[in-house]
Scaffold this motif. Structure first.
Motif, mmCIF file in Angstrom:
data_model
loop_
_atom_site.group_PDB
_atom_site.id
_atom_site.type_symbol
_atom_site.label_atom_id
_atom_site.label_comp_id
_atom_site.label_asym_id
_atom_site.label_seq_id
_atom_site.Cartn_x
_atom_site.Cartn_y
_atom_site.Cartn_z
ATOM 1 N N THR A 186 0.857 -1.188 0.000
ATOM 2 C CA THR A 186 0.000 0.000 0.000
ATOM 3 C C THR A 186 0.887 1.230 0.000
ATOM 4 N N THR A 187 0.574 2.166 -0.881
ATOM 5 C CA THR A 187 1.319 3.410 -0.915
ATOM 6 C C THR A 187 0.394 4.589 -0.684
ATOM 7 N N ASP A 188 0.887 5.598 0.021
ATOM 8 C CA ASP A 188 0.143 6.852 0.148
ATOM 9 C C ASP A 188 0.826 7.965 -0.633
ATOM 10 N N SER A 189 1.718 7.554 -1.545
ATOM 11 C CA SER A 189 2.353 8.494 -2.460
ATOM 12 C C SER A 189 1.501 8.548 -3.732
ATOM 13 N N ILE A 190 0.617 9.528 -3.792
ATOM 14 C CA ILE A 190 -0.378 9.580 -4.877
ATOM 15 C C ILE A 190 0.238 10.333 -6.047
ATOM 16 N N ARG A 191 1.118 9.640 -6.742
ATOM 17 C CA ARG A 191 1.809 10.210 -7.885
ATOM 18 C C ARG A 191 1.227 9.628 -9.173
ATOM 19 N N PRO A 192 1.383 10.332 -10.296
ATOM 20 C CA PRO A 192 0.807 9.819 -11.551
ATOM 21 C C PRO A 192 1.254 8.403 -11.897
ATOM 22 N N ASP A 193 2.530 8.073 -11.648
ATOM 23 C CA ASP A 193 3.008 6.727 -11.974
ATOM 24 C C ASP A 193 2.262 5.665 -11.174
ATOM 25 N N ASN A 194 1.991 5.930 -9.893
ATOM 26 C CA ASN A 194 1.290 4.953 -9.062
ATOM 27 C C ASN A 194 -0.190 4.866 -9.423
#
Length: 259
Positions: free
Chosen positions: A74-82
Motif C-alpha cells: 500500500t502506498t500513500d504516495s499519490i503520484r501519476p506513476d502509481n
C-alpha cells in the motif's frame, strides 16, 4: 552462547523497474514512494502419502506440488506513476498548442448545470487552461452577471451556472474562448497488468537489514482507492511473483561485512 534473536521493526523503501515494452528487461528502478505496508505470502500445495499397512493411516511422505508466491503493498504516495499502475494504464504528458477562437453552444437553459468546454472524440475530458471566455445568450437580455449568474473555472475549462431567474430564462448559450498553450500529466486506463522487477531496501530502526529483490512481478490493483474520505489517500496493490527463466523468484541479501 545463544545466537542473537534479531528482533526487527520493519522499515524500508520499494523500487520498481518496469519492463521495457515487449520485453522482460527492466528499465531504471523508480522509487515507489512511501509504503506503509508491504507483505510477502507463499502458498504451498503438497501431495501427501499415507501408509495403510496397519492400524490408522500414518503420513510417511510428502512432496511439494506447487508454490505460489505473492505479496501486497500500500502506498500513500499519490503520484501519476502509481495511479497509472492502479488503472493498468500509463502516464503520458499532454502538450497543448494555443488554439484561439474556439466556439461551443448549449441548447436550453443551463440553470444549475456545468458546461465543460472543448469536449470531442479526441479529447473527451475537455479543454484546460482557457482564457477570454465570452457568453452569447438567447435571449440576449437581461445580461448575465459573472460571479452571480455563472462562474468560469479557467484552469479546468468549465462554466458553472447558478439557478437564477436570468439563467432559467435562457433558451441557448454560445461560448467563445481561447485555449492557451500548456502541458499536463494524463493517465489513461488499460487492461493489462504492469510487469517489472521489484526491490526492497531495508532500513530498520530495530534489527538487521535484509534487502529483497524479485526479478519478475506483476502489479495489479487490490481493493479500494478512496478518492474522497476523511483519511489520507492510499492505493493498494497485489503482487504476483513469477520465476524468471534462469533465475530464482526471490533473492534476500544481508548487509556486507569485511573479512
Amino acid at each position: 552462547m545463544a545466537a542473537p534473536q534479531n528482533y526487527t521493526l520493519g522499515r524500508g523503501m520499494i523500487y520498481f523497474g518496469q519492463f521495457a515494452p515487449g520485453t522482460t528487461t527492466p528499465t531504471a528502478e523508480r522509487y515507489f514512494g512511501n509504503t506503509p505496508e508491504f507483505n510477502l505470502t507463499i502458498d504451498v500445495e503438497n501431495l501427501d502419502h499415507y501408509s495403510s499397512d496397519q492400524g490408522i493411516r500414518e503420513k510417511d511422505d510428502s512432496v511439494v506440488l506447487q508454490a505460489d508466491r505473492s505479496g501486497s503493498l500500500t502506498t500513500d504516495s499519490i503520484r501519476p506513476d502509481n495511479i497509472a499502475l492502479f488503472f493498468f494504464g500509463a502516464k503520458e504528458t499532454v502538450t497543448v498548442v494555443a488554439a484561439p477562437g474556439q466556439t461551443q453552444s448549449f441548447d436550453g437553459s443551463p440553470a444549475g448545470l456545468a458546461i465543460q468546454l472543448g469536449t470531442n472524440a479526441l479529447n473527451p475530458a475537455g479543454a484546460r487552461n482557457v482564457a477570454d471566455v465570452v457568453l452569447v445568450t438567447t435571449p440576449p437580455t437581461p445580461a448575465l452577471t459573472p460571479g452571480l449568474d455563472y462562474n468560469v473555472d479557467l484552469a479546468r475549462g468549465r462554466v458553472l451556472f447558478e439557478e437564477t431567474d436570468n439563467v432559467k430564462a435562457l433558451t441557448k448559450v454560445e461560448f467563445t474562448y481561447d485555449v492557451e498553450a500548456s502541458k499536463r500529466d494524463r493517465i489513461i486506463s488499460g487492461s493489462q497488468p504492469v510487469e517489472g522487477c521489484l526491490r526492497y531496501i531495508a532500513n530498520n530502526p530495530k534489527g538487521g537489514n535484509f534487502d529483497y529483490f524479485m526479478p519478475w512481478v506483476k502489479i495489479t490493483p487490490n481493493g479500494d482507492y478512496a478518492l474522497k474520505s476523511d483519511e489520507w489517500q492510499t492505493i493498494p496493490f497485489a503482487l504476483e511473483i513469477l520465476k524468471k527463466p534462469g533465475l530464482e523468484a526471490i533473492y534476500c541479501d544481508g548487509q556486507p561485512f569485511s573479512v
